[in-house]
Scaffold this motif. Sequence first.
Motif, PDB file in Angstrom:
ATOM      1  N   ASP A 172       0.847  -1.186   0.000  1.00 18.20           N
ATOM      2  CA  ASP A 172       0.000   0.000   0.000  1.00 18.20           C
ATOM      3  C   ASP A 172       0.884   1.238   0.000  1.00 18.20           C
ATOM      4  N   VAL A 173       0.254   2.421  -0.110  1.00 19.84           N
ATOM      5  CA  VAL A 173       1.010   3.667  -0.196  1.00 19.84           C
ATOM      6  C   VAL A 173       1.835   3.896   1.069  1.00 19.84           C
ATOM      7  N   ALA A 174       1.250   3.585   2.232  1.00 21.04           N
ATOM      8  CA  ALA A 174       1.984   3.774   3.493  1.00 21.04           C
ATOM      9  C   ALA A 174       3.242   2.909   3.529  1.00 21.04           C
ATOM     10  N   GLY A 175       3.124   1.676   3.038  1.00 23.74           N
ATOM     11  CA  GLY A 175       4.280   0.794   3.010  1.00 23.74           C
ATOM     12  C   GLY A 175       5.347   1.279   2.056  1.00 23.74           C
ATOM     13  N   VAL A 176       4.922   1.763   0.895  1.00 30.95           N
ATOM     14  CA  VAL A 176       5.876   2.309  -0.077  1.00 30.95           C
ATOM     15  C   VAL A 176       6.565   3.545   0.497  1.00 30.95           C
ATOM     16  N   ALA A 177       5.792   4.402   1.170  1.00 26.59           N
ATOM     17  CA  ALA A 177       6.368   5.607   1.773  1.00 26.59           C
ATOM     18  C   ALA A 177       7.402   5.246   2.829  1.00 26.59           C
ATOM     19  N   ALA A 178       7.100   4.233   3.644  1.00 30.04           N
ATOM     20  CA  ALA A 178       8.044   3.825   4.685  1.00 30.04           C
ATOM     21  C   ALA A 178       9.323   3.261   4.082  1.00 30.04           C
ATOM     22  N   ALA A 179       9.193   2.572   2.949  1.00 28.43           N
ATOM     23  CA  ALA A 179      10.360   1.926   2.354  1.00 28.43           C
ATOM     24  C   ALA A 179      11.189   2.863   1.489  1.00 28.43           C
ATOM     25  N   THR A 180      10.538   3.811   0.807  1.00 22.92           N
ATOM     26  CA  THR A 180      11.249   4.649  -0.164  1.00 22.92           C
ATOM     27  C   THR A 180      11.239   6.134   0.179  1.00 22.92           C
ATOM     28  N   ARG A 181      10.367   6.538   1.104  1.00 28.34           N
ATOM     29  CA  ARG A 181      10.126   7.931   1.467  1.00 28.34           C
ATOM     30  C   ARG A 181       9.339   8.684   0.395  1.00 28.34           C
ATOM     31  N   ALA A 182       8.902   8.019  -0.665  1.00 27.46           N
ATOM     32  CA  ALA A 182       8.036   8.681  -1.644  1.00 27.46           C
ATOM     33  C   ALA A 182       6.788   9.207  -0.944  1.00 27.46           C
ATOM     34  N   THR A 183       6.328  10.376  -1.336  1.00 25.23           N
ATOM     35  CA  THR A 183       5.155  11.108  -0.811  1.00 25.23           C
ATOM     36  C   THR A 183       5.460  11.894   0.458  1.00 25.23           C
ATOM     37  N   THR A 184       6.669  11.756   1.045  1.00 25.11           N
ATOM     38  CA  THR A 184       6.932  12.403   2.341  1.00 25.11           C
ATOM     39  C   THR A 184       7.549  13.783   2.202  1.00 25.11           C
TER      40      THR A 184
END
Length: 464
Positions: A428-440
């Motif tokens: 999900d988006v939250a998981g991708v953000a945690a792994a790559t910092r995308a969207t942060t």
Amino acid sequence: MRLVVVGNGMAGARLVSEVRARDPRMPVTVFGAEQGRPYNRVLLSNVLAGQARPDQLGLVDLSWYDTHRVRAVLGGAVAWIDRESRAVHTADGRREPYDLLVLATGSEPIVPPIPGVERAIPFRTLDDCDRIVKTAADSRRAVVVGGGLLGVEAARGLAGRGLPVTLLHLAGHLMERQLDPEAGLVLGETLAALGVETRTGVSAAAVERDGVRLADGELVEGDLVVLACGVRPLTGLAAEAGLEVRRGVVVDDELRTDDPSIFAIGECAEHDGTVYGLVAPAWEQAAVAADVITGGKSRYRGSRLVTRLKASSVELAAMGETHLTDEHAEVVRFSHRARGTYRKLVIRDDRLVGAILLGDTDAVGTLTQLYDRGGPVPGDRAGLLFPGPASAARADSPTLMPDAARVCHCNNVTKGQIRACWEAGAKDVAGVAAATRATTGCGTCREAVAGIVGWLCEQEGVPA
């Protein structure tokens, strides 16, 4: 090797996390002038507009420091650097020795030296934002001084709270660093429809109880005055320590100053004659410096900037050399002021070197990829300004977007990296953000990331 980081803002906090990701044992101490945890300064305009809460801006929890064995000294500003003994000293007498030192001191708001300026509120920190929001609740009208990126976002945010706003700008058009005069004019007309009156080519002479007095004597009424007059790199520590300082602290491709044990990154650093004022270059510099500090071979070669305006109902993207004229480049323009639309391409040697997209930004994906890659521009210039269904799909469809396409510019995350972390379990988006910092970072890539994640889930029959 003892690492000391001076500054716990967006650059310093990222540097610490990058170092810790590479070396779990290096002793790290970080000094932050503000008391609380580091936060995303880019999203302050969202708080001002009421679209985000202050507690949603945090970059890391304070518990992160203990968990990762990082000593954080918050609310403790460093007063001076002793290069001879390799130690930093705080105003309250603390001495911290270092083997390597990183300056991430950021910048400070420019406050014009005019009478009554203490009545105005600068728009720079979370505390400033809190003061503005509280004052706005009891105000009838607001004046924003400064029509750069931050000033436009502040004015739109206050107008979104129902306040009539007047935006004052010294230059001849808004956002003159990123936009040409016609784009600035169209932006002003767009803001007018949203409740922001724009006055360009005017100079604030004083801040009075009832508003801002202009140099020609006119009073622009407002019981809330916000300053967004730009920022100035904080270089005092470096200069007093004898490091080379021009506009910023001068650094080489390793982000080292002229003292090889001292690095500088972010808004206080000057690389190859440029001081960057956006988050993406600061985070790129943090990654390079962290790699060098932990024994890597990375080098910083400068950043390609894409500026996105974060203001409700105003779509704007600008990149590269937007001010080149027909004498120096091929310039393709389209303007439709009645619809608030302006598009401009700047092409040199058959490469896209600059672009402005104001209004509908359906072409931004294609243009950003062309600008990033530096590849040859298609012969159909009009097709770039007005992408048809096929070219729009190439830019926006997760199916046809190449893996090398950058999706998150703040964190330099590609579609391929998002695919890889999805395949590793981030569904999900939250998981991708945690792994790559995308969207942060600025958050404008969230829809694109969600689209890629949703497409990947659909392909594999995984519930999104």
